[in-house]
Design a protein around this motif. Structure first.
Motif, PDB file in Angstrom:
ATOM      1  N   LEU A 165       0.897  -1.206  -0.089  1.00 16.71           N
ATOM      2  CA  LEU A 165      -0.069   0.027   0.278  1.00 16.71           C
ATOM      3  C   LEU A 165       0.898   1.240   0.043  1.00 16.71           C
ATOM      4  O   LEU A 165       1.832   1.358   0.997  1.00 16.71           O
ATOM      5  CB  LEU A 165      -0.722   0.090   1.253  1.00 16.71           C
ATOM      6  N   ILE A 166       0.580   2.055  -1.101  1.00 11.44           N
ATOM      7  CA  ILE A 166       1.466   3.186  -1.141  1.00 11.44           C
ATOM      8  C   ILE A 166       0.556   4.440  -0.652  1.00 11.44           C
ATOM      9  O   ILE A 166      -0.395   4.716  -1.016  1.00 11.44           O
ATOM     10  CB  ILE A 166       1.820   3.543  -2.587  1.00 11.44           C
ATOM     11  N   ASP A 167       1.427   5.410   0.146  1.00  8.56           N
ATOM     12  CA  ASP A 167       0.868   6.731   0.418  1.00  8.56           C
ATOM     13  C   ASP A 167       1.135   7.712  -0.454  1.00  8.56           C
ATOM     14  O   ASP A 167       1.695   7.465  -1.464  1.00  8.56           O
ATOM     15  CB  ASP A 167       1.228   7.256   1.836  1.00  8.56           C
ATOM     16  N   SER A 168       0.600   8.930  -0.141  1.00 11.43           N
ATOM     17  CA  SER A 168       0.717  10.040  -1.304  1.00 11.43           C
ATOM     18  C   SER A 168       2.145  10.497  -1.544  1.00 11.43           C
ATOM     19  O   SER A 168       2.531  11.098  -2.602  1.00 11.43           O
ATOM     20  CB  SER A 168      -0.126  11.375  -0.840  1.00 11.43           C
ATOM     21  N   ASP A 169       2.708  10.156  -0.413  1.00  9.07           N
ATOM     22  CA  ASP A 169       4.374  10.577  -0.488  1.00  9.07           C
ATOM     23  C   ASP A 169       5.159   9.335  -1.358  1.00  9.07           C
ATOM     24  O   ASP A 169       6.468   9.496  -1.340  1.00  9.07           O
ATOM     25  CB  ASP A 169       5.153  10.859   0.724  1.00  9.07           C
ATOM     26  N   GLY A 170       4.396   8.277  -1.658  1.00  9.96           N
ATOM     27  CA  GLY A 170       5.268   7.137  -2.544  1.00  9.96           C
ATOM     28  C   GLY A 170       5.974   6.514  -1.450  1.00  9.96           C
ATOM     29  O   GLY A 170       6.623   5.296  -1.947  1.00  9.96           O
ATOM     30  N   ARG A 171       5.696   6.342  -0.313  1.00  8.42           N
ATOM     31  CA  ARG A 171       5.933   5.318   0.806  1.00  8.42           C
ATOM     32  C   ARG A 171       5.331   4.170   0.812  1.00  8.42           C
ATOM     33  O   ARG A 171       3.918   4.134   0.967  1.00  8.42           O
ATOM     34  CB  ARG A 171       6.168   6.109   2.441  1.00  8.42           C
ATOM     35  N   GLU A 172       5.777   3.023   1.072  1.00  2.88           N
ATOM     36  CA  GLU A 172       5.200   1.861   1.524  1.00  2.88           C
ATOM     37  C   GLU A 172       4.564   1.610   2.690  1.00  2.88           C
ATOM     38  O   GLU A 172       5.601   1.938   3.692  1.00  2.88           O
ATOM     39  CB  GLU A 172       6.070   0.688   1.026  1.00  2.88           C
ATOM     40  N   VAL A 173       3.534   1.840   3.094  1.00  2.00           N
ATOM     41  CA  VAL A 173       2.898   1.842   4.625  1.00  2.00           C
ATOM     42  C   VAL A 173       2.178   0.715   5.242  1.00  2.00           C
ATOM     43  O   VAL A 173       2.174   0.410   6.236  1.00  2.00           O
ATOM     44  CB  VAL A 173       1.836   3.091   4.739  1.00  2.00           C
ATOM     45  N   ALA A 174       1.839  -0.266   4.330  1.00  5.15           N
ATOM     46  CA  ALA A 174       1.348  -1.609   4.556  1.00  5.15           C
ATOM     47  C   ALA A 174       1.709  -2.756   3.665  1.00  5.15           C
ATOM     48  O   ALA A 174       1.848  -2.399   2.454  1.00  5.15           O
ATOM     49  CB  ALA A 174      -0.083  -1.455   5.109  1.00  5.15           C
ATOM     50  N   VAL A 175       1.582  -3.887   3.973  1.00  8.60           N
ATOM     51  CA  VAL A 175       1.245  -5.020   2.787  1.00  8.60           C
ATOM     52  C   VAL A 175      -0.173  -5.461   3.201  1.00  8.60           C
ATOM     53  O   VAL A 175      -0.501  -5.676   4.197  1.00  8.60           O
ATOM     54  CB  VAL A 175       2.282  -6.096   3.344  1.00  8.60           C
ATOM     55  N   LEU A 176      -0.676  -5.545   1.740  1.00  4.02           N
ATOM     56  CA  LEU A 176      -2.262  -5.803   1.958  1.00  4.02           C
ATOM     57  C   LEU A 176      -2.220  -7.440   1.313  1.00  4.02           C
ATOM     58  O   LEU A 176      -1.529  -7.686   0.341  1.00  4.02           O
ATOM     59  CB  LEU A 176      -2.956  -5.155   1.030  1.00  4.02           C
ATOM     60  N   GLU A 177      -3.223  -8.079   1.387  1.00  4.76           N
ATOM     61  CA  GLU A 177      -3.505  -9.408   0.817  1.00  4.76           C
ATOM     62  C   GLU A 177      -4.746  -9.346   0.557  1.00  4.76           C
ATOM     63  O   GLU A 177      -5.800  -9.294   0.886  1.00  4.76           O
ATOM     64  CB  GLU A 177      -3.364 -10.490   1.698  1.00  4.76           C
ATOM     65  N   LEU A 178      -5.037  -9.638  -0.773  1.00  3.04           N
ATOM     66  CA  LEU A 178      -6.410  -9.791  -1.573  1.00  3.04           C
ATOM     67  C   LEU A 178      -6.920 -11.138  -0.971  1.00  3.04           C
ATOM     68  O   LEU A 178      -6.587 -12.319  -1.274  1.00  3.04           O
ATOM     69  CB  LEU A 178      -6.030  -9.726  -2.959  1.00  3.04           C
ATOM     70  N   THR A 179      -8.224 -10.634  -0.565  1.00  3.64           N
ATOM     71  CA  THR A 179      -9.220 -11.785   0.061  1.00  3.64           C
ATOM     72  C   THR A 179     -10.176 -12.353  -1.019  1.00  3.64           C
ATOM     73  O   THR A 179     -10.808 -13.166  -0.771  1.00  3.64           O
ATOM     74  CB  THR A 179      -9.662 -11.718   1.158  1.00  3.64           C
TER      75      THR A 179
END
Length: 141
Positions: free
Chosen positions: A57-71
């Motif tokens: 998951l990318i925020d507005s500053d281009g940082r990776e803030v979380a890992v998401l898994e599609l369910t």
């Protein structure tokens, strides 16, 4: 855990206040679903993501803030989006009509029309959307 540099980016909206709100809702646990346009995938030459895929998951500053898994990943006509999905988007909508009005405003906006290369793009009940459910598997903050 896989190195997040190898994960595909998961982008919500465009950088700015809307993305910031959506990312915050994901990180707080309020947002567990999202909806995109099938035509976006087609315009970018991308295949639909499979259930189980993990993304950063990318925020507005281009940082990776979380890992998401599609369910869950479903393709359905816009007119068939239900209240549960709209509520799970975590944006405070109390009805499908409210949810749809906000999404139509976004999809009919200049940024989306430019991204699709169609200045007159509009949606209707038959427009195919991609309804995704996800979970946060790792907070990277």
């Amino acid at each position: 855990m896989a190195n997040t540099e190898q994960l595909k980016p998961y982008l919500l909206a465009f950088p700015g206040p809307l993305r910031d709100r959506l990312v915050a809702a994901v990180l707080s646990g309020e947002k567990t679903s999202t909806t995109g346009l099938l035509v976006e995938y087609e315009a970018e030459g991308e295949e639909l993501p499979p259930v189980g895929e993990r993304s950063a998951l990318i925020d507005s500053d281009g940082r990776e803030v979380a890992v998401l898994e599609l369910t869950e990943v479903r393709v359905l006509p816009l007119g068939e989006v239900d209240l549960r999905h709209a509520l799970d988007e975590g944006e405070g909508h109390r009805s499908v009509a409210e949810w749809r009005a906000d999404h139509e405003a976004f999809w009919h906006g200049d940024e989306m029309r430019e991204a699709l290369g169609d200045p007159d793009f509009t949606v209707d009940d038959t427009t195919l959307v991609v309804a995704e459910r996800f979970r946060v598997v790792r907070d990277l903050r």
